[in-house]
Design an enzyme around this catalytic site. Sequence first.
Site, PDB file in Angstrom:
ATOM      1  N   LYS A 153      70.025  69.368  20.759  1.00 31.39           N
ATOM      2  CA  LYS A 153      71.280  68.792  21.245  1.00 31.39           C
ATOM      3  C   LYS A 153      70.851  67.651  20.721  1.00 31.39           C
ATOM      4  CE  LYS A 153      69.036  66.904  24.930  1.00 31.39           C
ATOM      5  NZ  LYS A 153      68.633  67.444  26.847  1.00 31.39           N
ATOM      6  N   TYR A 213      76.722  36.163  12.217  1.00 28.73           N
ATOM      7  CA  TYR A 213      78.217  35.999  12.552  1.00 28.73           C
ATOM      8  C   TYR A 213      77.537  35.166  13.682  1.00 28.73           C
ATOM      9  CZ  TYR A 213      80.331  39.424  10.167  1.00 28.73           C
ATOM     10  OH  TYR A 213      80.880  40.838   9.118  1.00 28.73           O
ATOM     11  N   MET A 266      77.405  44.834  11.662  1.00 32.35           N
ATOM     12  CA  MET A 266      77.654  46.503  11.673  1.00 32.35           C
ATOM     13  C   MET A 266      76.991  47.140  10.437  1.00 32.35           C
ATOM     14  SD  MET A 266      81.446  47.904  11.650  1.00 32.35           S
ATOM     15  CE  MET A 266      82.154  47.071  12.681  1.00 32.35           C
ATOM     16  N   ARG A 287      71.962  66.840  38.898  1.00 37.37           N
ATOM     17  CA  ARG A 287      72.276  66.110  37.842  1.00 37.37           C
ATOM     18  C   ARG A 287      73.445  67.340  38.288  1.00 37.37           C
ATOM     19  NH1 ARG A 287      69.920  64.877  31.563  1.00 37.37           N
ATOM     20  NH2 ARG A 287      69.895  66.870  31.765  1.00 37.37           N
TER      21      ARG A 287
END
Length: 367
Positions: free
Chosen positions: A38, A263, A312, A135
Amino acid sequence: MKNNHVTKLQIDLNAASFNLDYFKSKLQKNTKVLVVVKAFGYGSDAIEIAKHIQNDVSYFAVAYSDEGVALRDAGIQTPILVLHPQIANLQLIIDRCLEPNLYNSIILNKFIELTEAQKLNDYPIHIKFNTGLNRLGFKPNEVNSIAEKVNATNSVKITSIFSHLAASEDKKEYDFNLHQISLFKNLSSEFEKKLDYKPMLHMCNTSGIVNFPEAHFDMVRLGIGLYGFGNENSVTNDLKNVITLKSVISQIHTINKGESVGYNRSFIADTKIKTATIPIGHADGISRKLGNGIGFVSINNQKSFIVGNVCMDMIMVDVTSIDCNAGDEVVIFDNQQTIEELSKNYDTIPYEFITAISQRVKRQITC
Ligand SMILES: *Cc1c(COP(=O)(O)O)cnc(C)c1O
């Protein structure tokens, strides 16, 4: 389209095979292995992994139907269990010969309705019981009603009955695991009495394989172990590393005292330093939580910490004491210990860290 992004995730398929053999050596000869691929094969490459090991496993599992379709599109013919099918995808599951985990009566009824309408015979299904993870899964006391429904139709056949341990890696939850195993044993033997055939039973994930040999049953579900992680150091040390993340220095800067980097100017130099800009950022899977000295890379075998915020598409790292130039190789990780250290540094686990490596990063097969 060719992807020339220099940041690469290298995948060592032979290491994955080595790890598969390691876990097989812990099983009885006739215990089957399902490999969980997965989430793009835990962030690696599900298709390449599946192609490489398809003849050595009995089953693959994916979380969602689309992931199974991708394997079928790539020509994988091994049975594929879809752990979390959704009602909207049940027809797709049938169309692509995938096998659903049916975990409550709503989805079971719906699947039987679909298979009957198409006059299918003995379509393989898997029934999941909730023994404590809370779950997905039927309650243990639903055995009778499931058996009645399934026995009343020829359209489906239960290939397996399974459950999932809530804390198989956790020594302090040893008793809870034993409780789940015993619940599962009881409900499955009750279930078997109501069927005139014998479904496979399975319960163990990677750390279950290591810690609960008495719960291997007919098959085990190997996930993170295939990718080199054993949930405890003694096992991880025996495994081979499958994924290596590398990049290249784009630019070197000298930062004078009082200047800032990145940043929001979260880093201000209190002495002159040298930084390297690397083309990997939070959009590639390097969490912003690794910024400001929490995360690191390796350049010329020396640790180099992230300076300022993670952008990013880039990070800046401190290379003041490292002899390096633009174009030099950068290793983000090339062993499980570094992945564990980086994960720990921002309070997560390798599962989250490796599955976060985004699809922008080019995958490269190295075996
Ligand atoms: C993901 C998953 C696994 C594999 O778990 P690992 O800890 O990675 O081995 C096994 N079973 C189920 C139901 C899962 O969701």
